[in-house]
Design a protein around this motif. Structure first.
Motif, PDB file in Angstrom:
ATOM      1  N   TYR A 198       0.847  -1.298   0.143  1.00  0.00           N
ATOM      2  CA  TYR A 198      -0.029   0.129  -0.235  1.00  0.00           C
ATOM      3  C   TYR A 198       0.920   1.218  -0.052  1.00  0.00           C
ATOM      4  N   GLU A 224      -3.123  -2.524  -2.830  1.00  0.00           N
ATOM      5  CA  GLU A 224      -3.280  -3.449  -3.799  1.00  0.00           C
ATOM      6  C   GLU A 224      -4.698  -4.133  -3.926  1.00  0.00           C
ATOM      7  N   ASN A 225      -5.147  -4.255  -2.835  1.00  0.00           N
ATOM      8  CA  ASN A 225      -6.699  -4.993  -2.951  1.00  0.00           C
ATOM      9  C   ASN A 225      -7.799  -4.267  -1.952  1.00  0.00           C
ATOM     10  N   GLN A 271      -8.482   0.549 -10.424  1.00  0.00           N
ATOM     11  CA  GLN A 271      -7.500  -0.473 -10.195  1.00  0.00           C
ATOM     12  C   GLN A 271      -8.097  -2.072 -10.520  1.00  0.00           C
TER      13      GLN A 271
END
Length: 159
Positions: free
Chosen positions: A24, A40-41, A106
């Motif tokens: 992150y 990232e998630n 994203q």
């Protein structure tokens, strides 16, 4: 100070969120958001409140905060369709929509956007009530500095 603590102690962020969000990056005052964490998630909005009210009637739209080189009109349309309400518009809605935009960009979903109001313990009840009067307020969880302190107390989480 909060963003610095999360940068220096990733286990503090993990404890605060209750989960690992992968790699992150933390942004302070990014597009008016006190703390924006782009993982990232997961995308995390952290609105740091002490004695201030939630701001109503934001003059600048959330999509005005997106730079031209990053603008994706299709994603803007998706985000605009995501929230409709007769409650007051506020900074909470603005920041949620901005985070949702980043999530969609994203390849993440609305479920991957998490929003928090961080405040002193003595203001918890105030913000729990105040957030209900605003669009997207129900998407924000209220957490306190005491909770943040308790996560790190007695643990070796600092780099």
């Amino acid at each position: 100070l909060i963003s610095y603590a999360f940068e220096q102690a990733p286990l503090l962020l993990k404890g605060f969120l209750g989960r690992d969000i992968g790699e992150y990056e933390i942004f302070r005052e990014e597009k008016n958001v006190d703390i924006l964490i782009r993982g990232e998630n997961e995308i995390v909005v952290l609105e740091n409140k002490i004695n201030a009210h939630i701001n109503d009637g934001e003059k600048k739209s959330w999509c005005d905060l997106i730079t031209d080189k990053d603008k994706d009109e299709n994603i803007i349309q998706l985000v605009e369709q995501s929230l409709a309400s007769n409650k007051k518009e506020s900074q909470l809605q603005k920041y949620y929509k901005l985070a949702l935009y980043y999530a969609f960009k994203q390849g993440l979903s609305a479920d991957d956007v998490k929003c928090y109001i961080l405040c002193p313990e003595y203001k918890r009840e105030f913000y729990e009530t105040e957030k209900t009067r605003h669009i997207a307020g129900d998407l924000y969880k209220v957490k306190t500095y005491k909770e943040l302190y308790e996560i790190q107390k007695g643990k070796k989480i600092w780099k």
